[in-house]
Design an enzyme around this catalytic site. Structure first.
Site, PDB file in Angstrom:
ATOM      1  N   SER A 265       5.250  54.767  73.327  1.00 39.24           N
ATOM      2  CA  SER A 265       4.233  55.804  73.261  1.00 39.24           C
ATOM      3  C   SER A 265       2.853  55.268  73.600  1.00 39.24           C
ATOM      4  CB  SER A 265       4.209  56.379  71.850  1.00 39.24           C
ATOM      5  OG  SER A 265       3.811  55.364  70.951  1.00 39.24           O
ATOM      6  N   CYS A 266       2.721  53.954  73.774  1.00 34.29           N
ATOM      7  CA  CYS A 266       1.363  53.412  73.868  1.00 34.29           C
ATOM      8  C   CYS A 266       0.965  52.852  75.228  1.00 34.29           C
ATOM      9  CB  CYS A 266       1.160  52.351  72.797  1.00 34.29           C
ATOM     10  SG  CYS A 266       1.217  53.055  71.151  1.00 34.29           S
TER      11      CYS A 266
END
Ligand code: NAD
Length: 422
Positions: A265-266
């Site tokens: 997600s990053c």
């Protein structure tokens, strides 16, 4: 201390249980009732290594509970962490809507509070965001920054899969604020975790530390993957190369493993957001764009290798999570790999110890096996995408064609073997 945390995702919930474990009283807030109910019933709504046990402990000891009532949680705490998602918009920039929604909720809540309150942005946000919350909270609450409340930025560096350990034993904690009292209170909260609390003069600086860290780590991965792709062509073992490269203390041994590319997600989201921020100022972030492009192509190399070997009809995909220890499939390289195989009309049999439920939402029609063995047994060809420990069993793969994206097979006898980068 009484702490409220808005958002019970990977960051909010891990932070919550760790603060609670240290004896704080933690109120976790989420808009999703199902998540709140699960937490109060001592079940973790996400999979993260070690989280179920710790969550059960802190809920049973009465140190952590969850609610959808943001106002009540804020009123009953001295410090509120905002840990909501900051997903990418179409143009790559960070969508900050949830941050602003949380800030407006906090403003409404502290209207009726008589004591000083600290508002901490823990989500990853573009430089300038935390500062921009001050007028929103002032207008919404009628209170004054620096007097009635303080705003700070405290980026999170945990890695999914080892998030609890990372939070409990951080390399450092970064905090940024122009408000002295907010910094003092945050320092108190983090003292039981580390003495290495790095105080930044502005929230913007702390925001930039987070983006720079993720951009540098992503750059390391794309760098090593590019070198790996070159080594493959030269017949050189990139893993052996990087072992020696990493011994240089200026470089270090971490993030030097070639593979199918970064996901999660990053990294993709934050590099995109940094490029978008640069664009806003008419600046072309050439290096970062290339980092993303190298990463985008990497899963397709795995499929191309499989094609060169001759695609088989039944193909096992081992590993769906973007890395071991998590059920997170956001931007996992498994997605483009499965998409390509389906385009070729192949039958995909997928297995992952934790991430199958999430993957079913994207690929409801592929087959899901109950174990790695079942997936491999049903297939003629195997693509190893994620390096879960249970896949490190060479005997699983005997008699199969294997594309090993993670260099986990050591004894290659009786395996038609192809490493992604070696
Ligand atoms: P997530 O999507 O797993 O969780 C976010 C949670 O916030 C969800 O449960 C959602 O329902 C909730 N939420 C949204 N709006 C809300 C509101 N107004 N009130 C209450 N709850 C609300 O996200 P995550 O992975 O935990 O990431 C959160 C932030 O931390 C992001 O900015 C991310 O970039 C950053 N971050 C993530 C990681 C990681 O490894 N996941 C690591 C470091 C930093």
């Amino acid at each position: 201390m009484n702490i409220s945390i808005i958002g019970t995702g990977y960051v909010g919930l891990v932070a919550g249980v760790c603060f609670a474990k240290k004896g704080n009283n933690v109120l976790c807030v989420d808009v999703i009732q199902e998540k709140v109910d699960k937490i109060n019933n001592r079940f973790a709504p996400i999979y993260e290594h070690g989280l179920p046990e710790l969550l059960k402990q802190v809920v049973e000891s009465g140190h952590l509970s969850a609610t959808t009532d943001l106002k009540n949680a804020v009123i009953n705490s001295q410090i509120t962490f905002i840990a909501v998602g900051t997903p990418p918009r179409e143009d790559g920039s960070a969508n900050l809507d949830y941050i602003y929604e949380a800030a407006r909720g906090i403003a409404e809540a502290i209207k009726s509070k008589n004591s000083y309150h600290v508002v901490v942005v823990k989500s990853t946000v573009s430089p300038g965001t935390t500062r921009s919350l001050i007028p929103i909270i002032e207008q919404g609450s009628g209170k004054k920054h620096g007097v009635d409340f303080g705003v700070a930025m405290n980026p999170e560096f945990l890695k999914e899969g080892v998030a609890i350990d990372d939070f409990m034993y951080p390399d450092r904690v970064v905090v940024g604020s122009t408000d002295k009292k907010a910094l003092e209170i945050l320092t108190e909260v983090y003292k039981p975790f580390t003495q290495n609390i790095v105080k930044m003069s502005t929230p913007d600086t702390a925001e930039m530390v987070k983006y720079s860290s993720n951009a540098l780590l992503a750059t390391k991965i794309s760098f090593v993957n590019e070198i790996g792709d070159l080594c493959k062509r030269l017949g050189i073992d990139v893993y052996e190369v990087m072992k020696a490269v990493g011994m240089d203390h200026r470089i270090g041994p971490h993030f030097l493993e070639a593979g199918p590319g970064f996901g999660g997600s990053c990294f993709p989201k934050d590099v995109h957001a940094l490029i978008a921020k640069a664009n806003e100022f008419g600046f072309d972030a050439k290096l970062l764009k290339t980092v993303l492009e190298v990463n985008r192509l990497q899963p397709y190399y795995a499929v191309n290798l499989a094609k060169k070997k001759g695609l088989r009809q039944n193909i096992a995909i081992l590993g769906l999570a973007f890395k071991p220890g998590t059920d997170d499939i956001r931007d996992t390289p498994a997605i483009p790999i499965i998409e390509e195989l389906l385009k070729e009309g192949k039958h995909v049999i997928a297995y992952d110890p934790e991430a199958m439920e999430n993957t079913k939402k994207i690929f409801p029609n592929i087959e899901y096996a109950k174990s790695a063995k079942e997936a491999v047994d049903k297939a003629e060809m195997v693509i190893i995408v994620t390096h879960w420990d249970e896949f490190k069993n060479d005997s699983l793969y005997r008699g199969k064609v294997v594309i090993d994206c993670r260099d986990i097979i050591k004894d290659k006898s009786n395996i038609d073997y192809e490493g992604l980068c070696w």
